[in-house]
Design an enzyme around this catalytic site. Structure first.
Site, PDB file in Angstrom:
ATOM      1  N   TYR A 229      14.384  17.428  -4.637  1.00 43.21           N
ATOM      2  CA  TYR A 229      12.950  17.558  -4.908  1.00 43.21           C
ATOM      3  C   TYR A 229      12.323  16.170  -4.841  1.00 43.21           C
ATOM      4  CZ  TYR A 229      14.270  22.231  -6.006  1.00 43.21           C
ATOM      5  OH  TYR A 229      14.772  23.507  -5.876  1.00 43.21           O
ATOM      6  N   SER A 230      11.241  16.057  -4.076  1.00 46.07           N
ATOM      7  CA  SER A 230      10.574  14.766  -3.919  1.00 46.07           C
ATOM      8  C   SER A 230       9.948  14.337  -5.234  1.00 46.07           C
ATOM      9  CB  SER A 230       9.453  14.855  -2.892  1.00 46.07           C
ATOM     10  OG  SER A 230       9.928  15.351  -1.672  1.00 46.07           O
TER      11      SER A 230
ATOM     12  N   CYS B 160       5.192  15.629   5.486  1.00 49.76           N
ATOM     13  CA  CYS B 160       6.101  16.313   4.554  1.00 49.76           C
ATOM     14  C   CYS B 160       5.607  17.720   4.258  1.00 49.76           C
ATOM     15  CB  CYS B 160       6.202  15.509   3.248  1.00 49.76           C
ATOM     16  SG  CYS B 160       7.470  16.129   2.131  1.00 49.76           S
TER      17      CYS B 160
ATOM     18  N   GLU C 230       9.672  14.424   6.691  1.00 44.68           N
ATOM     19  CA  GLU C 230      10.580  15.081   5.746  1.00 44.68           C
ATOM     20  C   GLU C 230      10.134  16.523   5.603  1.00 44.68           C
ATOM     21  OE1 GLU C 230      12.713  12.612   2.879  1.00 44.68           O
ATOM     22  OE2 GLU C 230      11.345  13.548   1.466  1.00 44.68           O
TER      23      GLU C 230
ATOM     24  N   TYR D 234      11.380  20.765   5.196  1.00 48.43           N
ATOM     25  CA  TYR D 234      12.483  21.567   4.668  1.00 48.43           C
ATOM     26  C   TYR D 234      12.150  23.038   4.741  1.00 48.43           C
ATOM     27  CZ  TYR D 234       9.423  20.240   0.717  1.00 48.43           C
ATOM     28  OH  TYR D 234       8.343  19.947  -0.086  1.00 48.43           O
TER      29      TYR D 234
HETATM   30  C1  LIG Z   1      14.181  15.873   1.169  1.00 49.58           C
HETATM   31  C2  LIG Z   1      13.761  17.181   0.550  1.00 49.58           C
HETATM   32  C3  LIG Z   1      12.744  17.197  -0.388  1.00 49.58           C
HETATM   33  C4  LIG Z   1      12.340  18.400  -0.950  1.00 49.58           C
HETATM   34  N1  LIG Z   1      11.306  18.389  -1.844  1.00 49.58           N
HETATM   35  C5  LIG Z   1      10.877  19.563  -2.385  1.00 49.58           C
HETATM   36  C6  LIG Z   1       9.769  19.556  -3.298  1.00 49.58           C
HETATM   37  O1  LIG Z   1       9.181  18.509  -3.598  1.00 49.58           O
HETATM   38  N2  LIG Z   1       9.396  20.752  -3.815  1.00 49.58           N
HETATM   39  C7  LIG Z   1      10.018  21.934  -3.479  1.00 49.58           C
HETATM   40  O2  LIG Z   1       9.634  22.990  -4.017  1.00 49.58           O
HETATM   41  N3  LIG Z   1      11.072  21.949  -2.617  1.00 49.58           N
HETATM   42  C8  LIG Z   1      11.511  20.797  -2.080  1.00 49.58           C
HETATM   43  N4  LIG Z   1      12.583  20.808  -1.212  1.00 49.58           N
HETATM   44  C9  LIG Z   1      13.281  22.093  -0.969  1.00 49.58           C
HETATM   45  C10 LIG Z   1      14.314  22.293  -2.088  1.00 49.58           C
HETATM   46  O3  LIG Z   1      15.333  21.295  -1.970  1.00 49.58           O
HETATM   47  C11 LIG Z   1      15.014  23.642  -2.008  1.00 49.58           C
HETATM   48  O4  LIG Z   1      15.491  23.836  -0.704  1.00 49.58           O
HETATM   49  C12 LIG Z   1      14.096  24.798  -2.380  1.00 49.58           C
HETATM   50  O5  LIG Z   1      13.630  24.659  -3.722  1.00 49.58           O
HETATM   51  C13 LIG Z   1      14.864  26.123  -2.260  1.00 49.58           C
HETATM   52  O6  LIG Z   1      16.006  26.033  -3.053  1.00 49.58           O
HETATM   53  P1  LIG Z   1      16.527  27.311  -3.846  1.00 49.58           P
HETATM   54  O7  LIG Z   1      17.828  26.973  -4.459  1.00 49.58           O
HETATM   55  O8  LIG Z   1      15.462  27.834  -4.746  1.00 49.58           O
HETATM   56  O9  LIG Z   1      16.697  28.360  -2.683  1.00 49.58           O
HETATM   57  P2  LIG Z   1      18.093  28.813  -2.052  1.00 49.58           P
HETATM   58  O10 LIG Z   1      18.756  29.778  -2.968  1.00 49.58           O
HETATM   59  O11 LIG Z   1      18.853  27.622  -1.628  1.00 49.58           O
HETATM   60  O12 LIG Z   1      17.567  29.590  -0.799  1.00 49.58           O
HETATM   61  C14 LIG Z   1      17.099  28.866   0.310  1.00 49.58           C
HETATM   62  C15 LIG Z   1      16.395  29.820   1.237  1.00 49.58           C
HETATM   63  O13 LIG Z   1      15.103  30.079   0.696  1.00 49.58           O
HETATM   64  C16 LIG Z   1      14.157  30.185   1.733  1.00 49.58           C
HETATM   65  N5  LIG Z   1      12.967  29.364   1.383  1.00 49.58           N
HETATM   66  C17 LIG Z   1      11.743  29.874   1.185  1.00 49.58           C
HETATM   67  N6  LIG Z   1      10.872  28.900   0.848  1.00 49.58           N
HETATM   68  C18 LIG Z   1      11.556  27.740   0.841  1.00 49.58           C
HETATM   69  C19 LIG Z   1      11.195  26.394   0.569  1.00 49.58           C
HETATM   70  N7  LIG Z   1       9.955  26.049   0.209  1.00 49.58           N
HETATM   71  N8  LIG Z   1      12.137  25.443   0.646  1.00 49.58           N
HETATM   72  C20 LIG Z   1      13.392  25.771   0.989  1.00 49.58           C
HETATM   73  N9  LIG Z   1      13.806  27.041   1.241  1.00 49.58           N
HETATM   74  C21 LIG Z   1      12.894  28.031   1.181  1.00 49.58           C
HETATM   75  C22 LIG Z   1      14.839  29.760   3.006  1.00 49.58           C
HETATM   76  O14 LIG Z   1      15.087  30.945   3.724  1.00 49.58           O
HETATM   77  C23 LIG Z   1      16.134  29.169   2.592  1.00 49.58           C
HETATM   78  O15 LIG Z   1      17.157  29.469   3.480  1.00 49.58           O
HETATM   79  C24 LIG Z   1      12.991  19.618  -0.606  1.00 49.58           C
HETATM   80  C25 LIG Z   1      14.033  19.592   0.324  1.00 49.58           C
HETATM   81  C26 LIG Z   1      14.401  18.408   0.909  1.00 49.58           C
HETATM   82  C27 LIG Z   1      15.508  18.413   1.925  1.00 49.58           C
END
Ligand SMILES: Cc1cc2nc3c(=O)[nH]c(=O)nc-3n(C[C@H](O)[C@H](O)[C@H](O)COP(=O)(O)OP(=O)(O)OC[C@H]3O[C@@H](n4cnc5c(N)ncnc54)[C@H](O)[C@@H]3O)c2cc1C
Length: 392
Positions: free
Chosen positions: A185-186, A350, A390, A392
């Protein structure tokens, strides 16, 4: 083949092999997409590098948000893909009596004047237990999209910079019984801490309730974090990120493009610049469905009074034509073209992956409109640490 390029300081018979650390990897697929030789593959659990194919070009390095790929390890023999698929962490680099991972010779593309980012202070083996200070819903109650401003107290031992991310380890295990991998998370706060309180880190987290195709999917980590309230505890690792950093130069211009939670690093950078603004300008292009679903909308509107060139795009306002950030860029093509050619401009993008191609196409179209060579400009921006993406 496992590259011999940096083998000068290696004992006889040793080679360096490019390996991905499964404990740091967040499975974001950036490295596999960047690999032009097909050396990087995944089995949906681990991402691995085939030493027979890897040519050591290091194209995969700059995009990796955690540095998991930044391992150029001295080994006695190349590890096979099958071996790497079985790993939960890198084997200790002791086979040759050598102590640790060797930093990438390529570096990771930060602006030249950026402060030095520290990474990996806290690891899975030694996470930091942070306390939740507050959790506020940022999106209006009637919106199906829940985005929260979650403030953690990480204390004095977790220094971070604007643009870096923190890793959160959700409790519990996956369907195979393995501990959940961390999610990134950023950081949404400046290095001095959220609201000026040192050690406090704000995150902007969207509760994931469906996958990118719209099918129901309860995201593991986002639901855990969005469910936390003041006093709750969370295991934090990191910080991560050594390239998506801001220049430490008040004369530099910042061109920021974000959708949804992609605003988090932009907020951090803008807050860092507040009060120390120089001749450099700040322009933000920010898109969401409606004003009520745009995190920090009111805060940003206040910054637009003289400090920030704020451009908002909404795609779901009843009675209004849908607008996306790439269209806004086109409307402000003169400003964007100026920023693209100004050697002291830094561009940050981003948000959701889906926006990336459209924004880069908008840059290309604006350059064509102004008789500028986008291919050359884009490559120069990247090489100089002035274009940061960046998604995701
Ligand atoms: C460098 C970086 C910075 C990030 N910063 C943020 C941030 O500031 N705020 C934030 O909310 N998230 C951010 N993310 C995304 C975060 O890391 C997670 O991927 C996201 O919260 C989903 O994780 P989860 O465990 O809830 O979902 P998981 O159980 O891991 O399921 C992931 C699946 O959910 C679906 N999905 C739907 N919406 C999203 C989404 N918004 N992001 C990712 N997957 C999604 C996709 O199909 C994905 O395959 C960032 C990712 C990266 C790589």
């Amino acid at each position: 083949m496992a590259s011999q390029t940096a083998a000068i300081d290696l004992p006889a018979g040793a080679i360096r092999q490019h390996l991905i650390d499964p404990a740091l990897c967040i499975r974001c697929d950036t490295c596999e997409s960047a690999c032009t030789t097909g050396a990087i593959t995944n089995d949906s659990v681990n991402y691995v590098v085939n030493a027979e194919i890897c040519n050591g070009c290091l194209d995969c390095l700059p995009g990796c948000p955690t540095g998991a790929i930044d391992n150029w390890l001295p080994v006695a023999r190349a590890y096979s893909v099958a071996e790497q698929y079985g790993w939960t962490e890198l084997p200790p680099p002791l086979e040759l009596g050598l102590a640790a991972a060797v930093p990438s010779p390529a570096g990771r593309g930060a602006p030249a004047s950026a402060a030095l980012a520290r990474e990996n202070i806290f690891t899975r083996e030694h996470p930091l237990l942070a306390e939740v200070v507050e959790s506020l819903r940022l999106t209006v109650a009637e919106s199906p999209s829940e985005i929260r401003h979650v403030v953690l107290d990480a204390g004095a031992d977790f220094p971070f910079l604007e643009g870096q991310s923190v890793g959160i380890i959700p409790p519990g295990a996956d369907a195979q019984g393995r501990p959940h991998i961390m999610r990134l998370y950023s950081v949404a706060s400046p290095r001095t801490g959220e609201a000026g309180v040192a050690g406090r880190i704000a995150l902007t987290v969207k509760r994931v309730l469906e996958d990118h195709e719209g099918a129901p999917h309860v995201g593991v980590c986002s639901n855990f974090v969005c469910g936390l309230r003041a006093g709750g505890k969370v295991e934090v690792v990191g910080p991560y990120g050594a390239s998506f950093l801001m220049p430490d130069d008040p004369a530099a211009n910042l061109l920021m493009i974000a959708t949804g939670t992609g605003i988090a690093p932009m907020r951090a950078m803008l807050e860092r610049r507040l009060g120390r603004a120089g001749p450099g300008r700040q322009a933000l292009f920010y898109g969401g469905r409606t004003p009520g679903e745009l995190p920090y909308h009111a805060e940003l509107a206040a910054l637009a009074q003289g400090f920030l060139d704020l451009n908002l795009a909404f795609s779901r306002v009843p009675g209004q034509r849908k607008q996306y950030v790439q269209q806004l860029l086109g409307l402000r093509h003169e400003l964007v073209a100026q920023m693209l050619v100004d050697g002291n401009s830094y561009i940050y993008l981003c948000g959701l992956k889906g926006m990336e191609a459209g924004v880069l196409e908008a840059f290309a179209a604006i350059c064509a409109q102004h008789g500028l060579p986008w291919d050359k400009i884009g490559a120069e921006l990247k090489a100089a640490g002035r274009l940061h993406i960046e998604t995701y």
